[in-house]
Design a protein around this motif. Structure first.
Motif, PDB file in Angstrom:
ATOM      1  N   SER A  86       0.797  -1.223   0.000  1.00 35.71           N
ATOM      2  CA  SER A  86       0.000   0.000   0.000  1.00 35.71           C
ATOM      3  C   SER A  86       0.828   1.271   0.000  1.00 35.71           C
ATOM      4  CB  SER A  86      -0.906   0.020   1.238  1.00 35.71           C
ATOM      5  OG  SER A  86      -1.592  -1.207   1.365  1.00 35.71           O
ATOM      6  N   ASP A  87       2.126   1.137   0.166  1.00 33.73           N
ATOM      7  CA  ASP A  87       2.967   2.338   0.299  1.00 33.73           C
ATOM      8  C   ASP A  87       2.941   3.189  -0.969  1.00 33.73           C
ATOM      9  OD1 ASP A  87       5.540   3.253   2.231  1.00 33.73           O
ATOM     10  OD2 ASP A  87       5.576   3.942   0.146  1.00 33.73           O
ATOM     11  N   GLU A  88       2.671   4.484  -0.783  1.00 31.08           N
ATOM     12  CA  GLU A  88       2.541   5.403  -1.922  1.00 31.08           C
ATOM     13  C   GLU A  88       3.899   5.873  -2.422  1.00 31.08           C
ATOM     14  OE1 GLU A  88      -0.373   6.613  -3.181  1.00 31.08           O
ATOM     15  OE2 GLU A  88      -1.879   6.016  -1.684  1.00 31.08           O
ATOM     16  N   LYS A  89       4.890   5.853  -1.557  1.00 33.30           N
ATOM     17  CA  LYS A  89       6.160   6.507  -1.869  1.00 33.30           C
ATOM     18  C   LYS A  89       7.119   5.641  -2.665  1.00 33.30           C
ATOM     19  CE  LYS A  89       5.246  10.095   0.978  1.00 33.30           C
ATOM     20  NZ  LYS A  89       5.367   9.901   2.439  1.00 33.30           N
ATOM     21  N   THR A  90       7.121   4.340  -2.392  1.00 35.24           N
ATOM     22  CA  THR A  90       8.171   3.501  -2.971  1.00 35.24           C
ATOM     23  C   THR A  90       7.822   3.001  -4.368  1.00 35.24           C
ATOM     24  OG1 THR A  90       7.210   1.569  -1.889  1.00 35.24           O
ATOM     25  CG2 THR A  90       9.007   2.655  -0.747  1.00 35.24           C
ATOM     26  N   GLU A  91       8.849   2.907  -5.189  1.00 34.21           N
ATOM     27  CA  GLU A  91       8.700   2.352  -6.531  1.00 34.21           C
ATOM     28  C   GLU A  91       8.417   0.853  -6.465  1.00 34.21           C
ATOM     29  OE1 GLU A  91       8.675   3.897  -9.472  1.00 34.21           O
ATOM     30  OE2 GLU A  91       8.779   5.772  -8.304  1.00 34.21           O
ATOM     31  N   LEU A  92       7.924   0.333  -7.581  1.00 36.71           N
ATOM     32  CA  LEU A  92       7.618  -1.093  -7.675  1.00 36.71           C
ATOM     33  C   LEU A  92       8.827  -1.971  -7.334  1.00 36.71           C
ATOM     34  CD1 LEU A  92       5.677  -3.355  -8.424  1.00 36.71           C
ATOM     35  CD2 LEU A  92       6.190  -2.937 -10.826  1.00 36.71           C
ATOM     36  N   GLU A  93       9.967  -1.651  -7.939  1.00 34.53           N
ATOM     37  CA  GLU A  93      11.160  -2.470  -7.710  1.00 34.53           C
ATOM     38  C   GLU A  93      11.577  -2.479  -6.244  1.00 34.53           C
ATOM     39  OE1 GLU A  93      10.687  -0.810 -10.445  1.00 34.53           O
ATOM     40  OE2 GLU A  93      11.197  -2.191 -12.072  1.00 34.53           O
ATOM     41  N   GLU A  94      11.456  -1.337  -5.614  1.00 31.74           N
ATOM     42  CA  GLU A  94      11.832  -1.253  -4.206  1.00 31.74           C
ATOM     43  C   GLU A  94      10.869  -2.069  -3.343  1.00 31.74           C
ATOM     44  OE1 GLU A  94      12.309   2.787  -2.914  1.00 31.74           O
ATOM     45  OE2 GLU A  94      12.710   2.159  -0.837  1.00 31.74           O
ATOM     46  N   LYS A  95       9.603  -2.077  -3.724  1.00 31.01           N
ATOM     47  CA  LYS A  95       8.630  -2.900  -3.000  1.00 31.01           C
ATOM     48  C   LYS A  95       9.022  -4.374  -3.060  1.00 31.01           C
ATOM     49  CE  LYS A  95       4.270  -0.278  -3.119  1.00 31.01           C
ATOM     50  NZ  LYS A  95       4.743   1.025  -3.651  1.00 31.01           N
ATOM     51  N   LEU A  96       9.473  -4.812  -4.224  1.00 30.44           N
ATOM     52  CA  LEU A  96       9.887  -6.214  -4.352  1.00 30.44           C
ATOM     53  C   LEU A  96      11.033  -6.528  -3.390  1.00 30.44           C
ATOM     54  CD1 LEU A  96       9.852  -6.545  -8.251  1.00 30.44           C
ATOM     55  CD2 LEU A  96       8.063  -7.254  -6.652  1.00 30.44           C
ATOM     56  N   ASP A  97      12.012  -5.641  -3.347  1.00 27.97           N
ATOM     57  CA  ASP A  97      13.132  -5.833  -2.421  1.00 27.97           C
ATOM     58  C   ASP A  97      12.624  -5.945  -0.982  1.00 27.97           C
ATOM     59  OD1 ASP A  97      14.765  -5.536  -4.613  1.00 27.97           O
ATOM     60  OD2 ASP A  97      15.237  -3.432  -4.205  1.00 27.97           O
TER      61      ASP A  97
ATOM     62  N   PHE B  59       0.618  -1.224  -5.183  1.00 28.10           N
ATOM     63  CA  PHE B  59       1.413  -2.266  -5.844  1.00 28.10           C
ATOM     64  C   PHE B  59       0.724  -2.780  -7.099  1.00 28.10           C
ATOM     65  CE2 PHE B  59       2.491  -6.827  -6.322  1.00 28.10           C
ATOM     66  CZ  PHE B  59       3.874  -6.748  -6.437  1.00 28.10           C
ATOM     67  N   MET B  60      -0.550  -3.103  -6.998  1.00 28.00           N
ATOM     68  CA  MET B  60      -1.284  -3.608  -8.161  1.00 28.00           C
ATOM     69  C   MET B  60      -1.403  -2.524  -9.242  1.00 28.00           C
ATOM     70  SD  MET B  60      -1.973  -6.821  -7.703  1.00 28.00           S
ATOM     71  CE  MET B  60      -3.451  -7.529  -8.426  1.00 28.00           C
ATOM     72  N   LYS B  61      -1.588  -1.300  -8.823  1.00 27.94           N
ATOM     73  CA  LYS B  61      -1.660  -0.203  -9.799  1.00 27.94           C
ATOM     74  C   LYS B  61      -0.326  -0.011 -10.504  1.00 27.94           C
ATOM     75  CE  LYS B  61      -5.487   2.153  -7.534  1.00 27.94           C
ATOM     76  NZ  LYS B  61      -5.811   2.871  -6.289  1.00 27.94           N
ATOM     77  N   GLN B  62       0.733  -0.133  -9.738  1.00 27.04           N
ATOM     78  CA  GLN B  62       2.070  -0.012 -10.341  1.00 27.04           C
ATOM     79  C   GLN B  62       2.307  -1.134 -11.350  1.00 27.04           C
ATOM     80  OE1 GLN B  62       4.136   0.099  -6.537  1.00 27.04           O
ATOM     81  NE2 GLN B  62       4.789   2.240  -6.888  1.00 27.04           N
ATOM     82  N   LEU B  63       1.826  -2.324 -11.015  1.00 29.00           N
ATOM     83  CA  LEU B  63       1.954  -3.429 -11.963  1.00 29.00           C
ATOM     84  C   LEU B  63       1.159  -3.144 -13.240  1.00 29.00           C
ATOM     85  CD1 LEU B  63       1.746  -6.695  -9.800  1.00 29.00           C
ATOM     86  CD2 LEU B  63       3.689  -5.899 -11.155  1.00 29.00           C
ATOM     87  N   MET B  64      -0.059  -2.655 -13.075  1.00 23.94           N
ATOM     88  CA  MET B  64      -0.895  -2.388 -14.250  1.00 23.94           C
ATOM     89  C   MET B  64      -0.299  -1.310 -15.146  1.00 23.94           C
ATOM     90  SD  MET B  64      -4.826  -2.945 -12.951  1.00 23.94           S
ATOM     91  CE  MET B  64      -4.726  -2.198 -11.332  1.00 23.94           C
ATOM     92  N   ALA B  65       0.373  -0.365 -14.510  1.00 25.37           N
ATOM     93  CA  ALA B  65       1.001   0.708 -15.284  1.00 25.37           C
ATOM     94  C   ALA B  65       2.118   0.181 -16.185  1.00 25.37           C
ATOM     95  CB  ALA B  65       1.551   1.780 -14.338  1.00 25.37           C
ATOM     96  N   ARG B  66       2.591  -1.024 -15.896  1.00 21.37           N
ATOM     97  CA  ARG B  66       3.669  -1.590 -16.710  1.00 21.37           C
ATOM     98  C   ARG B  66       3.167  -2.206 -18.010  1.00 21.37           C
ATOM     99  NH1 ARG B  66       8.765  -1.817 -14.023  1.00 21.37           N
ATOM    100  NH2 ARG B  66       8.479  -0.379 -12.281  1.00 21.37           N
ATOM    101  N   LYS B  67       1.867  -2.246 -18.192  1.00 20.95           N
ATOM    102  CA  LYS B  67       1.284  -2.794 -19.436  1.00 20.95           C
ATOM    103  C   LYS B  67       1.809  -4.202 -19.737  1.00 20.95           C
ATOM    104  CE  LYS B  67      -0.667   1.234 -20.529  1.00 20.95           C
ATOM    105  NZ  LYS B  67      -2.123   1.414 -20.349  1.00 20.95           N
ATOM    106  N   LEU B  68       1.793  -5.034 -18.720  1.00 19.31           N
ATOM    107  CA  LEU B  68       2.200  -6.419 -18.937  1.00 19.31           C
ATOM    108  C   LEU B  68       1.155  -7.122 -19.797  1.00 19.31           C
ATOM    109  CD1 LEU B  68       3.072  -7.183 -15.212  1.00 19.31           C
ATOM    110  CD2 LEU B  68       4.658  -6.513 -17.034  1.00 19.31           C
ATOM    111  N   ASN B  69       1.559  -8.213 -20.433  1.00 21.05           N
ATOM    112  CA  ASN B  69       0.541  -8.964 -21.163  1.00 21.05           C
ATOM    113  C   ASN B  69      -0.013 -10.148 -20.357  1.00 21.05           C
ATOM    114  OD1 ASN B  69       2.941 -10.271 -21.457  1.00 21.05           O
ATOM    115  ND2 ASN B  69       3.151  -9.804 -23.648  1.00 21.05           N
ATOM    116  N   VAL B  70       0.175 -10.098 -19.066  1.00 25.51           N
ATOM    117  CA  VAL B  70      -0.519 -11.055 -18.187  1.00 25.51           C
ATOM    118  C   VAL B  70      -1.162 -10.287 -17.042  1.00 25.51           C
ATOM    119  CG1 VAL B  70       1.051 -12.968 -18.687  1.00 25.51           C
ATOM    120  CG2 VAL B  70       1.510 -11.466 -16.733  1.00 25.51           C
ATOM    121  N   SER B  71      -2.134 -10.918 -16.384  1.00 25.00           N
ATOM    122  CA  SER B  71      -2.790 -10.303 -15.235  1.00 25.00           C
ATOM    123  C   SER B  71      -1.776 -10.031 -14.126  1.00 25.00           C
ATOM    124  CB  SER B  71      -3.881 -11.232 -14.711  1.00 25.00           C
ATOM    125  OG  SER B  71      -4.208 -10.894 -13.375  1.00 25.00           O
TER     126      SER B  71
END
Lengths: 200, 200
Positions: free
Chosen positions: B79-90, B136-148
């Motif tokens: 839910s963190d607004e500040k961190t980038e997707l990659e940093e969340k993974l770490d 996190f889910m919004k950040q994933l969607m912004a990546r325009k992946l071709n999977v859910s």
DNA sequence: GTCTATATTCCGATAGAC
DNA sequence: GTCTATCGGAATATAGAC
């Protein structure tokens, strides 16, 4: 066996086994009652002991079947001499997901019961050499990865099996069971792709 | 709490809770006996009911704690607004593995008990909106992946949590607990790398 | 608050008739 | 082989003394 029908055509012994598979898998050993199994199979409680001697003995039969189902699906593929690594990934993902779509609580049942009594059931798996010395592991080592091949095996099992272990939670998250199943079917093709990316 | 010592300094109520955490987590609700908990906490069986009224009530308290521990670790990061997707993974890989190295049977305990009584405990998680609407889910969607994006979340949880669910089997496969733990520690850095590869 | 002793319910297993 | 009835033990919960 006739779909959706009561198993009127099965022998008493097999009726009890069928019910035992269901009740033990759903509730686990400790929460399952022999009375549940008797009721589920439509026979009398006394017959359970007449045929199987005790709850524990009946459970061991079910557990043996389930362990073989869970590990017997993957070990032959890991051990196959003929197929390439990439083809093994395809086969594992497809056959495992097909198995788990029909038996979603197989993994959590087996893993829970092993954890509850490791000394008794961990040896039942007896997979150490069959996995560590498998063709699959040798094929991984031949790729000269800079991580242990165990990591790749763990990842493969993790992305394949975990969604079924977490099904009660994930299914609600995703929406409903239909949508959940649809995602799982997609994963039959996606999982090999993801694992192949880890091999470079 | 003093490490490795008997909890002589704790209140009776907390001594019982501490023992209940241990016994319930190790055995699951059905196989745990209130006598085990009483013995483990060094108090008398009657006191358990004096303080907590029933086995069921005591279990609900433990279960609530464990669910919060398991999901409370990841939801704030998602839910963190500040961190980038990659940093969340770490962060997820590191904090989850640190948690699970100390509490290896947290996931299988929680997932087993949810499966055993979904109507009672699945709602306890109550994560649907908090996850599906998360940053996190919004950040994933912004990546325009071709999977859910669900696939990515499932993969992240799968490769992170599954090895702990399967610990009794994997630990023997890998060798011993030390080697197992060492591999898990390595995975804190590897997991984010693998997931990032899935984002392209 | 804490204990011992006991009540009560539940469950696995068996006896014995058919 | 199958049933009804029941035994005997185990587990949760409570009563009552201190």
């Amino acid at each position: 066996m006739a779909k959706g029908k009561k198993n009127l055509d099965l022998s008493t012994e097999e009726k009890i086994m069928e019910a035992a598979r269901k009740v033990f898998t759903e509730k686990g050993y400790a929460a399952a009652r022999t009375r549940d199994i008797a009721e589920e199979s439509g026979i009398n409680l006394a017959l359970l002991n007449y045929y199987f001697r005790s709850k524990e003995k009946l459970f061991e039969l079910v557990m043996l079947e389930k362990v073989n189902k869970l590990f017997g699906t993957i070990i032959p593929i890991l051990s196959d001499e003929k197929t390439e690594l990439e083809e093994k990934l395809d086969k594992i993902a497809e056959s495992y997901i097909d198995l788990l779509l029909v038996n979603p609580d197989l993994p959590i049942f087996v893993l829970s019961e092993i954890r509850r009594r490791p000394e008794k059931f961990a040896q039942l798996v007896n997979a150490k050499e069959r996995v560590t010395q498998s063709v699959f592991m040798k094929q991984l080592m031949a790729r000269k990865l800079n991580v242990s091949p165990f990591h790749i095996l763990i990842n493969l099992l993790g992305i394949t099996v975990f969604p079924f272990v977490a099904k009660p939670v994930l299914s609600k998250l995703i929406g409903n069971e239909e949508q959940y199943d649809m995602l799982m079917k997609q994963r039959k093709e996606l999982i090999p792709m993801w694992i192949k990316m880890m091999l470079v």
